[in-house]
Motif scaffolding. Structure first.
Motif, PDB file in Angstrom:
ATOM      1  N   THR A  52       0.813  -1.212   0.000  1.00 32.65           N
ATOM      2  CA  THR A  52       0.000   0.000   0.000  1.00 32.65           C
ATOM      3  C   THR A  52       0.845   1.260   0.000  1.00 32.65           C
ATOM      4  O   THR A  52       0.591   2.203  -0.762  1.00 32.65           O
ATOM      5  CB  THR A  52      -0.947   0.016   1.211  1.00 32.65           C
ATOM      6  N   SER A  53       1.852   1.302   0.848  1.00 33.68           N
ATOM      7  CA  SER A  53       2.668   2.518   0.957  1.00 33.68           C
ATOM      8  C   SER A  53       3.455   2.800  -0.311  1.00 33.68           C
ATOM      9  O   SER A  53       3.877   3.937  -0.546  1.00 33.68           O
ATOM     10  CB  SER A  53       3.632   2.412   2.141  1.00 33.68           C
ATOM     11  N   ALA A 112      -7.716   4.281  -4.550  1.00 33.89           N
ATOM     12  CA  ALA A 112      -8.637   5.336  -4.144  1.00 33.89           C
ATOM     13  C   ALA A 112      -8.816   5.321  -2.626  1.00 33.89           C
ATOM     14  O   ALA A 112      -9.043   4.257  -2.046  1.00 33.89           O
ATOM     15  CB  ALA A 112      -9.987   5.147  -4.826  1.00 33.89           C
ATOM     16  N   PRO A 113      -8.740   6.466  -1.961  1.00 32.26           N
ATOM     17  CA  PRO A 113      -9.009   6.494  -0.520  1.00 32.26           C
ATOM     18  C   PRO A 113     -10.472   6.176  -0.247  1.00 32.26           C
ATOM     19  O   PRO A 113     -11.350   6.499  -1.045  1.00 32.26           O
ATOM     20  CB  PRO A 113      -8.662   7.928  -0.118  1.00 32.26           C
ATOM     21  N   VAL A 125      -1.881   5.508   4.394  1.00 32.34           N
ATOM     22  CA  VAL A 125      -0.717   6.268   3.943  1.00 32.34           C
ATOM     23  C   VAL A 125      -1.011   7.727   4.264  1.00 32.34           C
ATOM     24  O   VAL A 125      -1.989   8.296   3.749  1.00 32.34           O
ATOM     25  CB  VAL A 125      -0.449   6.100   2.441  1.00 32.34           C
ATOM     26  N   GLY A 126      -0.193   8.327   5.120  1.00 30.51           N
ATOM     27  CA  GLY A 126      -0.482   9.682   5.563  1.00 30.51           C
ATOM     28  C   GLY A 126      -1.779   9.704   6.352  1.00 30.51           C
ATOM     29  O   GLY A 126      -1.979   8.921   7.277  1.00 30.51           O
ATOM     30  N   SER A 160       6.549   0.716   7.204  1.00 26.82           N
ATOM     31  CA  SER A 160       6.004   1.041   5.882  1.00 26.82           C
ATOM     32  C   SER A 160       6.748   2.185   5.211  1.00 26.82           C
ATOM     33  O   SER A 160       6.363   2.627   4.125  1.00 26.82           O
ATOM     34  CB  SER A 160       4.516   1.403   5.997  1.00 26.82           C
ATOM     35  N   VAL A 161       7.810   2.678   5.850  1.00 28.29           N
ATOM     36  CA  VAL A 161       8.568   3.782   5.278  1.00 28.29           C
ATOM     37  C   VAL A 161       9.132   3.369   3.915  1.00 28.29           C
ATOM     38  O   VAL A 161       9.539   2.226   3.701  1.00 28.29           O
ATOM     39  CB  VAL A 161       9.702   4.211   6.236  1.00 28.29           C
ATOM     40  N   GLU A 162       9.111   4.307   2.980  1.00 26.24           N
ATOM     41  CA  GLU A 162       9.563   4.009   1.627  1.00 26.24           C
ATOM     42  C   GLU A 162      11.020   3.551   1.642  1.00 26.24           C
ATOM     43  O   GLU A 162      11.872   4.161   2.276  1.00 26.24           O
ATOM     44  CB  GLU A 162       9.415   5.246   0.734  1.00 26.24           C
TER      45      GLU A 162
END
Length: 417
Positions: free
Chosen positions: A100-101, A110-111, A136-137, A371-373
């Motif tokens: 997801t990230s 889509a959110p 995410v965010g 989940s950090v890129e």
């Protein structure tokens, strides 16, 4: 003991894939009965297609407005990006949450925050680490569907013969592994414990009280006293001869009785239950030197791609499958997977089963990977390769962690740009 007869391993098997031009969203198409078509993609293939088609059929029978069909796709995330470029996307995707990230920032998903709010969905109904992988965010991009973890499998017959109870700590694991190992003239005949998967380092690190990343997730943190303690424990096991690199390659040593203990997931149950005469048990992962528990969960969710034509139908399927506990339990009876819905996972079907119960207990404290890129590359390109070199004696513990830290920190810096 329940017999799960379908294959549970999630891999991408060879499968003829429907061309993208004909497998996207229904675009408002209806069936002869007037139900709107809903197209679901996923990477599940082979016998797993039967599992998903059975669940889709149950949803279709539960209401008259929508009809779901499943289309298997190899490399489903990449196929989704291609479909987005062509303007022909599915309505819903069975989604590896860990992706997801990476794919939400690409505009692939889509959110669903407004849908959740409008229908007053109780997000506390899910295992929160699994839910966090859909975020995410500030945005939520789907709901968690299935969860798993690695718990300790042991050969009950061999433990009984040795007069050993299932271990609960590192020290007990070492003692049991040594007692269960069989060596004939320098040849390892039965491994006491499996050390073939360095990817489980994160689990041991949590048990030692360590962390994979620093507090602001900008650098690695595994090159630490706790990380060194993990590798020293592995070395102690290797020095005791309970395992050697390459043992059991190309075979199934636990199922064959040539390995006494190993960490594995619920996907292994169907295979092991089919082995005649094999009596085995499962217990939660053992605690570290100071009593710390540690485990990681993975699994799948459901997402709606950007540009999906039948958002309403996709959302109805998502709600039906994830928020109604009985539907999650029913899918477990088809597939063997554990629901991400807490009430469903704590159904007697799981908690009263001697094998599933350990996984449910472990889910109470299991974490998810950062989940950090860039972190997936830290694991795959820096940490695991260095640990593999350590296990075969090419690097010392200190050298392996130093190398992994240097490479991992650079990967994270490059990912930040």
């Amino acid at each position: 003991m329940k017999k799960i007869t379908t294959a549970l391993g999630i891999g991408v098997a060879a499968l003829s894939v429907v061309a993208l031009s004909g497998c996207g969203s229904s675009g408002g198409d209806t069936t002869a009965s007037g139900a709107e078509k809903v197209v679901m993609w996923g990477s599940w293939s082979g016998e797993q297609v039967d599992q998903l088609e059975a669940q889709a059929a149950a949803f279709n029978e539960s209401q008259d407005d929508y009809e779901v069909s499943y289309v298997a796709q190899e490399l489903v995330e990449e196929k989704l990006l291609t479909a987005l470029a062509g303007g022909e996307v599915p309505d819903i995707v069975l989604w590896d949450r860990y992706q997801t990230s990476l794919y939400a920032p690409k505009g692939a998903l889509a959110p669903i925050d407004e849908l959740v709010e409008e229908d007053d969905i109780d997000l506390d109904a899910f295992y929160q680490p699994a839910l966090s992988e859909m975020e995410v965010g500030e945005d939520l991009y789907g709901l968690p569907l299935l969860v798993d973890n690695r718990s300790l499998f042991y050969n009950q017959t061999q433990l009984d013969e040795a007069g050993i109870t299932p271990p609960t700590t590192w020290d007990e694991l070492k003692t049991a592994a040594v007692a269960l190992t069989e060596n004939d003239g320098g040849t390892l005949e039965r491994a006491g414990f499996d050390l073939s998967d360095p990817g489980l380092f994160n689990q041991y690190l949590a048990q030692a009280g360590g962390s994979l990343l620093n507090e602001d997730e900008t650098k690695t943190a595994f090159n630490s006293p706790e990380g060194l303690e993990v590798l020293e424990f592995w070395q102690e096991l290797m020095d005791e001869g309970v395992f050697e690199p390459g043992f059991g390659d190309g075979a199934t040593p636990f199922a064959e009785g040539t390995m006494s203990m190993k960490y594995d997931g619920p996907w292994a149950l169907s295979t092991l239950d089919a082995v005649e005469g094999l009596e085995y048990g499962i217990t939660p992962p053992v605690a570290g030197p100071d009593g710390d528990t540690g485990a990681y969960m993975g699994g799948f969710g459901l997402v709606i791609p950007e540009g999906a034509q039948n958002v309403e139908g996709a959302w109805e399927l998502m709600k039906w499958w994830t928020t109604e506990p009985q539907n999650g339990v029913d899918f477990a009876k088809i597939s063997g997977w554990i629901p991400a819905n807490i009430e469903a996972a704590n159904d007697p079907y799981f908690t009263e089963d001697p094998h599933y119960a350990a996984f449910i207990e472990t889910l109470e404290y299991a974490e998810v990977r950062p989940s950090v890129e860039g972190f997936s590359d830290v694991e795959g390109k820096a940490l695991v390769p260095a640990l593999e070199q350590f296990l075969v004696g090419e690097l010392t513990a200190e050298q392996a962690l130093d190398q992994a830290q240097e490479q991992g920190d650079q990967i994270l810096a490059d990912a930040r740009g």
